[in-house]
Design a protein around this motif. Structure first.
Motif, mmCIF file in Angstrom:
data_model
loop_
_atom_site.group_PDB
_atom_site.id
_atom_site.type_symbol
_atom_site.label_atom_id
_atom_site.label_comp_id
_atom_site.label_asym_id
_atom_site.label_seq_id
_atom_site.Cartn_x
_atom_site.Cartn_y
_atom_site.Cartn_z
ATOM 1 N N CYS A 13 8.427 9.131 -6.172
ATOM 2 C CA CYS A 13 7.036 9.095 -5.713
ATOM 3 C C CYS A 13 6.816 7.830 -4.877
ATOM 4 C CB CYS A 13 6.089 9.100 -6.913
ATOM 5 S SG CYS A 13 4.401 8.636 -6.525
ATOM 6 N N PRO A 14 6.532 7.968 -3.581
ATOM 7 C CA PRO A 14 6.351 6.760 -2.751
ATOM 8 C C PRO A 14 5.159 5.926 -3.182
ATOM 9 C CG PRO A 14 5.733 8.739 -1.529
ATOM 10 C CD PRO A 14 6.401 9.203 -2.781
ATOM 11 N N TRP A 15 4.089 6.564 -3.648
ATOM 12 C CA TRP A 15 2.936 5.793 -4.113
ATOM 13 C C TRP A 15 3.283 4.991 -5.360
ATOM 14 C CZ3 TRP A 15 -0.403 4.917 -0.639
ATOM 15 C CH2 TRP A 15 -0.764 5.877 0.290
ATOM 16 N N CYS A 16 4.208 5.499 -6.175
ATOM 17 C CA CYS A 16 4.655 4.751 -7.359
ATOM 18 C C CYS A 16 5.416 3.495 -6.941
ATOM 19 C CB CYS A 16 5.527 5.635 -8.245
ATOM 20 S SG CYS A 16 4.667 7.050 -8.965
ATOM 21 N N TYR A 17 6.262 3.627 -5.920
ATOM 22 C CA TYR A 17 6.997 2.474 -5.401
ATOM 23 C C TYR A 17 6.029 1.443 -4.818
ATOM 24 C CZ TYR A 17 10.351 -0.057 -2.413
ATOM 25 O OH TYR A 17 11.106 -1.015 -1.792
ATOM 26 N N ILE A 18 5.066 1.913 -4.036
ATOM 27 C CA ILE A 18 4.074 1.010 -3.459
ATOM 28 C C ILE A 18 3.243 0.364 -4.564
ATOM 29 C CG2 ILE A 18 2.005 0.907 -2.012
ATOM 30 C CD1 ILE A 18 3.266 3.217 -0.340
ATOM 31 N N GLY A 19 2.822 1.166 -5.536
ATOM 32 C CA GLY A 19 2.007 0.642 -6.636
ATOM 33 C C GLY A 19 2.735 -0.384 -7.468
ATOM 34 N N LYS A 20 4.020 -0.138 -7.729
ATOM 35 C CA LYS A 20 4.785 -1.106 -8.518
ATOM 36 C C LYS A 20 4.943 -2.417 -7.753
ATOM 37 C CE LYS A 20 9.086 -1.992 -10.984
ATOM 38 N NZ LYS A 20 9.140 -3.402 -10.574
ATOM 39 N N THR A 21 5.197 -2.327 -6.459
ATOM 40 C CA THR A 21 5.368 -3.541 -5.658
ATOM 41 C C THR A 21 4.099 -4.391 -5.689
ATOM 42 O OG1 THR A 21 6.910 -2.354 -4.208
ATOM 43 C CG2 THR A 21 5.987 -4.421 -3.399
ATOM 44 N N LYS A 22 2.948 -3.746 -5.564
ATOM 45 C CA LYS A 22 1.677 -4.482 -5.589
ATOM 46 C C LYS A 22 1.413 -5.078 -6.967
ATOM 47 C CE LYS A 22 -0.612 -1.957 -1.844
ATOM 48 N NZ LYS A 22 -1.784 -1.121 -1.464
ATOM 49 N N LEU A 23 1.728 -4.342 -8.018
ATOM 50 C CA LEU A 23 1.589 -4.872 -9.376
ATOM 51 C C LEU A 23 2.517 -6.070 -9.573
ATOM 52 C CD1 LEU A 23 0.758 -4.824 -12.393
ATOM 53 C CD2 LEU A 23 2.513 -3.056 -12.720
ATOM 54 N N ASP A 24 3.764 -5.935 -9.129
ATOM 55 C CA ASP A 24 4.734 -7.026 -9.302
ATOM 56 C C ASP A 24 4.265 -8.310 -8.629
ATOM 57 O OD1 ASP A 24 6.464 -5.514 -10.804
ATOM 58 O OD2 ASP A 24 7.827 -5.047 -9.154
ATOM 59 N N ARG A 25 3.627 -8.186 -7.476
ATOM 60 C CA ARG A 25 3.133 -9.376 -6.773
ATOM 61 C C ARG A 25 2.078 -10.099 -7.610
ATOM 62 N NH1 ARG A 25 2.660 -6.413 -0.872
ATOM 63 N NH2 ARG A 25 4.897 -6.507 -0.329
ATOM 64 N N ALA A 26 1.230 -9.323 -8.291
ATOM 65 C CA ALA A 26 0.221 -9.935 -9.162
ATOM 66 C C ALA A 26 0.874 -10.598 -10.363
ATOM 67 C CB ALA A 26 -0.786 -8.882 -9.618
ATOM 68 N N LEU A 27 1.879 -9.942 -10.931
ATOM 69 C CA LEU A 27 2.568 -10.514 -12.094
ATOM 70 C C LEU A 27 3.296 -11.798 -11.720
ATOM 71 C CD1 LEU A 27 4.050 -7.248 -13.684
ATOM 72 C CD2 LEU A 27 1.896 -8.400 -14.235
ATOM 73 N N GLU A 28 3.857 -11.825 -10.502
ATOM 74 C CA GLU A 28 4.551 -13.028 -10.052
ATOM 75 C C GLU A 28 3.575 -14.191 -9.849
ATOM 76 O OE1 GLU A 28 6.531 -11.717 -6.555
ATOM 77 O OE2 GLU A 28 7.996 -10.496 -7.656
ATOM 78 N N LYS A 29 2.368 -13.885 -9.398
ATOM 79 C CA LYS A 29 1.356 -14.919 -9.205
ATOM 80 C C LYS A 29 0.802 -15.427 -10.537
ATOM 81 C CE LYS A 29 -0.441 -13.536 -4.659
ATOM 82 N NZ LYS A 29 -1.654 -13.081 -3.928
ATOM 83 N N HIS A 30 0.913 -14.606 -11.565
ATOM 84 C CA HIS A 30 0.352 -14.951 -12.876
ATOM 85 C C HIS A 30 1.423 -14.778 -13.954
ATOM 86 C CE1 HIS A 30 -3.829 -15.087 -11.344
ATOM 87 N NE2 HIS A 30 -3.404 -14.140 -10.530
ATOM 88 N N PRO A 31 2.413 -15.673 -13.954
ATOM 89 C CA PRO A 31 3.505 -15.532 -14.934
ATOM 90 C C PRO A 31 3.034 -15.661 -16.377
ATOM 91 C CG PRO A 31 3.614 -17.655 -13.803
ATOM 92 C CD PRO A 31 2.595 -16.839 -13.072
ATOM 93 N N GLY B 161 -3.378 5.478 -9.253
ATOM 94 C CA GLY B 161 -2.988 5.204 -7.876
ATOM 95 C C GLY B 161 -2.393 3.831 -7.631
ATOM 96 N N ALA B 162 -1.965 3.636 -6.377
ATOM 97 C CA ALA B 162 -1.314 2.389 -5.955
ATOM 98 C C ALA B 162 -2.368 1.341 -5.635
ATOM 99 C CB ALA B 162 -0.413 2.648 -4.757
ATOM 100 N N GLN B 163 -2.845 0.673 -6.667
ATOM 101 C CA GLN B 163 -3.938 -0.290 -6.510
ATOM 102 C C GLN B 163 -3.453 -1.591 -5.872
ATOM 103 O OE1 GLN B 163 -7.056 0.488 -7.071
ATOM 104 N NE2 GLN B 163 -6.581 2.507 -7.906
ATOM 105 N N ASP B 164 -4.396 -2.266 -5.205
ATOM 106 C CA ASP B 164 -4.048 -3.514 -4.541
ATOM 107 C C ASP B 164 -3.727 -4.625 -5.541
ATOM 108 O OD1 ASP B 164 -4.327 -2.491 -2.009
ATOM 109 O OD2 ASP B 164 -6.416 -3.136 -1.786
ATOM 110 N N THR B 165 -2.963 -5.581 -5.068
ATOM 111 C CA THR B 165 -2.602 -6.739 -5.891
ATOM 112 C C THR B 165 -3.849 -7.456 -6.405
ATOM 113 O OG1 THR B 165 -0.505 -7.035 -4.718
ATOM 114 C CG2 THR B 165 -1.403 -8.962 -5.862
ATOM 115 N N ALA B 166 -4.879 -7.531 -5.579
ATOM 116 C CA ALA B 166 -6.106 -8.227 -5.982
ATOM 117 C C ALA B 166 -6.736 -7.603 -7.217
ATOM 118 C CB ALA B 166 -7.104 -8.236 -4.829
#
Length: 218
Positions: free
Chosen positions: A12-30, A192-197
């Motif tokens: 699922c491409p939206w799953c890949y996009i969604g995970k990437t955006k989630l990961d960016r938030a997790l990286e900003k907030h370890p 859905g593939a929610q934004d990092t914000a």
């Protein structure tokens, strides 16, 4: 700790996009307190084990070439806007994801699920690999630190096939009709593939809630 259950399919491409955006938030907030678990949902539960030609599949699913181009054009734009690399031209076949979901189940038992999810997305969306193929899945597993021989024996058996199918069916019975679907603390659902914000806001709100002193009993 807060459980974050993610219902997803590795093609699922939206799953890949969604995970990437989630990961960016997790990286900003370890300091986040999410405990993440991935759960199976097959976009194509009736897909034959050998998969099918991707162009034929997309045109059948989206009502012809024009429909497929429209849908995947929007996905490509969303990926580009998010700075996410997807090589759609390199994907020749749409695979069954039953074996990939089995691998994710076994990876969870070893605490290696997130690493395997990353490798599945990369293999499919960036390298155009067939993620139903046993050798491909074994390479993905070993790259995440899993045992190759054990993984091969499991893949060559029917181990956990029914479990994956039952969990997929259970998600649909609970109202999941599309992925990614995120369930926060077994209570709040984010589709859905929610934004990092948005994920940063969720992390901050959970942190504030945990830090807030409990009201005295009265």
């Amino acid at each position: 700790m807060t459980k974050l259950d993610i219902i997803s399919d590795p093609i699922c491409p939206w799953c890949y996009i969604g995970k990437t955006k989630l990961d960016r938030a997790l990286e900003k907030h370890p300091e986040h307190d999410f405990v993440i678990e991935w759960h199976p949902f097959q976009l194509n539960p009736e897909m034959p084990a050998e998969g099918m030609d991707r162009r034929e599949y997309l045109e059948a699913k989206f009502g012809g070439k024009e429909g497929a181009v429209k849908v995947y054009g929007a996905i490509a734009q969303a990926a580009e806007a998010a700075g996410i690399e997807i090589n759609f031209e390199g994907i020749e076949r749409t695979p069954s994801t039953l074996n990939a979901h089995r691998l994710l189940h076994w990876a969870a038992l070893e605490g290696k699920q997130n690493a395997v999810v990353d490798r599945l997305f990369k293999a499919y969306f960036r390298e155009g690999q067939d993620i139903s193929d046993h050798d491909t899945l074994i390479d993905i597993a070993t790259g995440a630190g899993m045992d190759a021989d054990v993984t091969r024996r499991l893949l060559e058996s029917d181990a956990d096939v029914k479990d994956i199918q039952d969990r997929d069916a259970s998600a649909r019975e609970r109202g999941v009709s599309g992925v990614p679907c995120f369930v926060i603390g077994n209570h709040y659902v984010v589709q859905g593939a929610q934004d990092t914000a948005l994920w940063e806001k969720v992390i901050n709100e959970l942190s504030d809630a945990h830090d807030k002193p409990a009201s005295p009993a009265g």
